[in-house]
Design a protein around this motif. Structure first.
Motif, PDB file in Angstrom:
ATOM      1  N   ALA A  97     -57.805 -15.203  17.181  1.00 42.41           N
ATOM      2  CA  ALA A  97     -57.572 -16.102  16.531  1.00 42.41           C
ATOM      3  C   ALA A  97     -57.003 -17.807  16.755  1.00 42.41           C
ATOM      4  CB  ALA A  97     -58.354 -15.866  14.751  1.00 42.41           C
ATOM      5  N   ASP A  98     -57.540 -18.746  17.298  1.00 40.29           N
ATOM      6  CA  ASP A  98     -56.843 -19.504  17.218  1.00 40.29           C
ATOM      7  C   ASP A  98     -57.826 -20.949  16.981  1.00 40.29           C
ATOM      8  OD1 ASP A  98     -59.132 -20.955  18.691  1.00 40.29           O
ATOM      9  OD2 ASP A  98     -58.079 -20.550  20.666  1.00 40.29           O
ATOM     10  N   ALA A  99     -57.099 -22.410  16.715  1.00 34.98           N
ATOM     11  CA  ALA A  99     -57.922 -23.109  15.604  1.00 34.98           C
ATOM     12  C   ALA A  99     -59.535 -23.594  16.563  1.00 34.98           C
ATOM     13  CB  ALA A  99     -57.495 -24.422  15.782  1.00 34.98           C
ATOM     14  N   PHE A 100     -59.604 -23.003  17.159  1.00 27.74           N
ATOM     15  CA  PHE A 100     -60.842 -23.641  17.838  1.00 27.74           C
ATOM     16  C   PHE A 100     -61.759 -21.946  17.801  1.00 27.74           C
ATOM     17  CE2 PHE A 100     -63.507 -23.243  22.205  1.00 27.74           C
ATOM     18  CZ  PHE A 100     -64.716 -23.861  21.562  1.00 27.74           C
ATOM     19  N   SER A 101     -61.627 -21.020  17.711  1.00 28.86           N
ATOM     20  CA  SER A 101     -62.036 -19.894  17.377  1.00 28.86           C
ATOM     21  C   SER A 101     -63.030 -19.977  15.563  1.00 28.86           C
ATOM     22  CB  SER A 101     -61.651 -18.822  17.217  1.00 28.86           C
ATOM     23  OG  SER A 101     -60.312 -18.292  17.891  1.00 28.86           O
ATOM     24  N   LEU A 113     -53.215 -16.417  15.559  1.00 29.37           N
ATOM     25  CA  LEU A 113     -53.161 -15.077  15.313  1.00 29.37           C
ATOM     26  C   LEU A 113     -53.310 -14.110  16.461  1.00 29.37           C
ATOM     27  CD1 LEU A 113     -54.637 -15.808  11.926  1.00 29.37           C
ATOM     28  CD2 LEU A 113     -51.548 -15.117  12.166  1.00 29.37           C
ATOM     29  N   ALA A 114     -52.889 -12.527  17.070  1.00 32.95           N
ATOM     30  CA  ALA A 114     -52.902 -12.380  17.619  1.00 32.95           C
ATOM     31  C   ALA A 114     -52.947 -11.125  17.189  1.00 32.95           C
ATOM     32  CB  ALA A 114     -52.594 -12.050  19.593  1.00 32.95           C
ATOM     33  N   ILE A 115     -54.286 -10.047  17.450  1.00 34.91           N
ATOM     34  CA  ILE A 115     -54.279  -8.417  16.700  1.00 34.91           C
ATOM     35  C   ILE A 115     -54.451  -7.260  18.517  1.00 34.91           C
ATOM     36  CG2 ILE A 115     -55.134  -6.664  15.802  1.00 34.91           C
ATOM     37  CD1 ILE A 115     -56.125  -8.437  13.643  1.00 34.91           C
ATOM     38  N   LYS A 125     -57.130 -21.576   7.995  1.00 40.95           N
ATOM     39  CA  LYS A 125     -56.337 -22.601   7.053  1.00 40.95           C
ATOM     40  C   LYS A 125     -54.393 -22.427   7.645  1.00 40.95           C
ATOM     41  CE  LYS A 125     -53.993 -20.725   3.242  1.00 40.95           C
ATOM     42  NZ  LYS A 125     -53.866 -19.776   2.471  1.00 40.95           N
ATOM     43  N   PHE A 126     -54.951 -20.808   8.400  1.00 39.83           N
ATOM     44  CA  PHE A 126     -53.298 -20.198   9.193  1.00 39.83           C
ATOM     45  C   PHE A 126     -53.855 -21.031  10.632  1.00 39.83           C
ATOM     46  CE2 PHE A 126     -53.702 -16.842   6.752  1.00 39.83           C
ATOM     47  CZ  PHE A 126     -52.661 -16.896   6.213  1.00 39.83           C
ATOM     48  N   THR A 127     -54.571 -20.826  10.933  1.00 37.34           N
ATOM     49  CA  THR A 127     -54.460 -22.147  12.601  1.00 37.34           C
ATOM     50  C   THR A 127     -54.446 -23.152  12.860  1.00 37.34           C
ATOM     51  OG1 THR A 127     -56.812 -21.686  12.717  1.00 37.34           O
ATOM     52  CG2 THR A 127     -55.835 -19.899  13.413  1.00 37.34           C
ATOM     53  N   ALA A 162     -51.824 -12.556   7.853  1.00 38.24           N
ATOM     54  CA  ALA A 162     -53.117 -13.468   8.278  1.00 38.24           C
ATOM     55  C   ALA A 162     -54.032 -13.038   9.489  1.00 38.24           C
ATOM     56  CB  ALA A 162     -52.209 -14.762   8.942  1.00 38.24           C
ATOM     57  N   GLU A 163     -53.293 -11.636   9.704  1.00 39.38           N
ATOM     58  CA  GLU A 163     -53.851 -11.103  10.676  1.00 39.38           C
ATOM     59  C   GLU A 163     -55.052 -10.262   9.939  1.00 39.38           C
ATOM     60  OE1 GLU A 163     -50.998 -10.851  10.665  1.00 39.38           O
ATOM     61  OE2 GLU A 163     -49.872 -11.927  13.016  1.00 39.38           O
TER      62      GLU A 163
END
Lengths: 101, 498
Positions: free
Chosen positions: B75-79, B58-60, B50-52, B2-3
């Motif tokens: 990446a969270d739901a807002f971003s 998710l973080a890289i 879909k993932f958030t 997902a990242e």
């Protein structure tokens, strides 16, 4: 040292705002240059000012914050200078283009 | 796995811009490359949603350096929501620009510049630290400067100059604030900053930097009294570009407001940003809509409405309850699509009738009913009529204001909504009703791709309105992520334990 830097930042900001409100486009360019230099100095001073302290680690020497400068503000200010340079070039090209038909 | 979507959302516009760069004399090829790149980025953003959507973050950690020392992309739901909506507008602007802008724009690297602008916005939505937010802002600003510099004529150039200068002042404020924050807290990472601010005993750490950031974001988001550059600059742009600017740029400023003042800075810190933002938002709502009433051209009226609508979204942040934040985020998503589409519809009117001046053009409803419908959908949505997306955005905000006991805010939401309807009716009565003005011998038929682009955005507005619940639940999830950023902190900081 801190006082001197603080006074310099204040002077740069004051002069920068004065020129920014000057009226001609060249005045504005000079104002922006001075203001961005003030911002750069602020970042540099934010890491703490130390004399003769490089941001380098040596083998066998335990890192000590008294003899070691913070490398991050130096990296940040370098980025800011590069961006500021690009913007300066762009502004000057706008000024020269504005005299063309 | 997902990242990877995060990286694709960043690299697709960058690679597309580089690939399209050599083809300035072959606009069709450049356009194909650019549209493909934007579509890939849109796909990646959709997979991020879909993932958030379940609240996962998710973080890289770029380069393998762990936060707070390295750079993080989060990446969270807002971003993810902002990425999808902005990428849609970029795609629409690319297609509209391909078929409507004259060749001199293509020769001056229109497509690479639009892609680097979208690179800057995507980066701003995905970054996890303050200095990188500054850098991404510069990326998108420089692209927008170069697009502005394509304008001709002394008046347009002066407007572009003002736009450049005011945005540079905002950048300098931002940079100074970042430097001060680093000096006082020793970090620039959002997650780490949140913890430091929450633990701070005196407001000394926060006040000066928060005030500077308020000014910097306020200029970018176009809050009155920092908004007067906008109505002088945006109406000068051709429709494809004004749709892009109007849809995205001020909203990136608002995103920064939400991220910093909604998540990083916590409730207990003393800088009174909510009180200031509340009054500034009310003045912005009313000032923008009153400014629009005085204008006589579609482009100028719509530009003033951007300011007025920004006030609504700032008000949602100022009320600061879970419901109001969700309403504000829903409003952001709805507004980006609607505003871009209104400028596209203006472009269609201009292509058809040669002007968008309310005194010169009449009766477009008779000569081109399709354009009238494509204007009516976003215009009614902007004004907040059911069952379009704007109704639910305004309704949720109104409910948040009433449950929060903010009577003044509720009154203003309704009043400014009424004035917006009045303003849209003014355009409708002049441009679309009345005896048709004499057009050129054979009025140029709007080309199918232009109508299709605008129709897709109009259909989205209707779809968000009728099936609003998935978007609203995503917005609620995003608001939750701002108010209780535990998942965010866990994803970013490896050794965080609540």
């Amino acid at each position: 040292m801190e006082t001197l830097i603080a006074l310099t930042i204040g002077l740069l900001t004051a002069t920068g705002i004065y020129r920014l409100l000057g009226g001609t486009k060249i005045d504005v360019v000079i104002g922006i240059i001075l203001l961005s230099q003030a911002a750069n100095l602020t970042i540099l001073a934010s890491g703490g000012l130390k004399h003769g302290a490089p941001a380098l680690l040596k083998d066998g020497v335990t890192p000590d914050s008294a003899t070691l400068a913070d490398p991050l503000p130096q990296a940040l200010v370098l980025t800011a200078i590069v961006i500021g340079f690009a913007i300066l070039a762009f502004m000057i090209s706008l000024v020269t283009r504005s005299s063309e038909p | 796995m997902a990242e990877h979507s995060i990286l694709i959302a960043l690299f697709a516009p960058l690679v597309g811009a580089i690939a399209a760069l050599p083809f300035r004399m072959r606009p069709q090829l450049a356009a194909t490359i650019a549209i493909a790149a934007a579509a890939v980025a849109l796909g990646a953003s959709l997979s991020l949603i879909k993932f958030t959507a379940t609240g996962e973050v998710l973080a890289i950690h770029v380069g393998g350096w762990s936060a707070p020392f390295g750079i993080v992309l989060v990446a969270d739901a807002f971003s993810a929501l902002m990425l999808v909506v902005c990428q849609l507008v970029v795609l629409a602007a690319l297609i509209f620009g391909t078929f409507s802008l004259p060749a001199r724009y293509h020769r001056r690297h229109l497509f690479p510049l639009i892609l680097t602008l979208s690179l800057g916005t995507n980066g701003a939505f995905l970054t996890g630290d303050l200095f990188n937010l500054y850098v991404w802002f510069e990326v998108l600003l420089l692209s927008s400067f170069a697009l502005m510099a394509m304008l001709r004529g002394a008046e347009s150039r002066n407007a572009a100059w003002r736009y450049v200068v005011i945005n540079l002042v905002s950048s300098i404020l931002f940079l100074t604030a970042a430097g001060l924050i680093y000096g006082k807290t020793g970090t620039l990472n959002f997650a780490e900053l949140h913890l430091r601010f929450a633990a701070a005993e005196s407001s000394f750490l926060i006040d000066s930097s928060a005030a500077l950031l308020f000014g910097a974001f306020g200029i970018k988001a176009a809050l009155i009294p920092l908004a007067f550059w906008l109505p002088s600059a945006y109406p000068k742009l051709p429709p494809a570009l004004s749709a892009l600017f109007a849809g995205i740029l001020t909203k990136v400023g608002l995103y920064a407001f939400y991220r910093f003042f909604g998540m990083v800075l916590t409730e207990g810190n003393s800088f009174p940003h909510r009180e200031i933002l509340f009054w500034v938002a009310l003045v912005t709502m009313l000032g923008g809509v009153l400014g629009a009433v005085a204008q006589g051209d579609m482009r100028r009226i719509l530009s003033f409405h951007i300011i007025s609508q920004v006030g609504y979204m700032a008000l949602a942040l100022a009320i600061f309850t879970p419901l109001s934040l969700a309403a504000g985020i829903f409003y952001l998503a709805h507004h980006i699509i609607v505003k871009a589409n209104l400028f596209l519809a203006t472009g269609l009117v201009e292509k058809h009738a040669g002007s968008s001046d309310l005194a010169k053009v009449h009766g477009v409803l008779h000569s081109a009913p399709a354009i009238a419908i494509l204007f009516a959908v976003p215009a009614l949505s902007l004004a907040g009529l059911p069952p379009l997306s704007g109704f639910f955005a305004k309704f949720a905000l109104l409910r948040a204001a009433l449950t929060g006991g903010e009577w003044l805010a509720a009154t203003m939401i309704v009043l400014v909504g009424l004035l917006t309807i009045f303003s849209m009716l003014k355009i409708w009565r002049n441009i679309f009703w009345g005896t048709p003005t004499a057009l050129a011998e054979t009025p140029p038929r709007p080309r199918a791709p232009l109508l299709a682009t605008s129709s897709v955005l109009a259909l989205l507005t209707i779809a968000i309105g009728i099936g609003c619940s998935p978007v609203l639940s995503l917005a609620t999830q995003a608001a939750q992520g701002l108010l209780e950023p535990t998942a965010y902190l866990k994803a970013v900081l490896p050794d965080y334990a609540p």
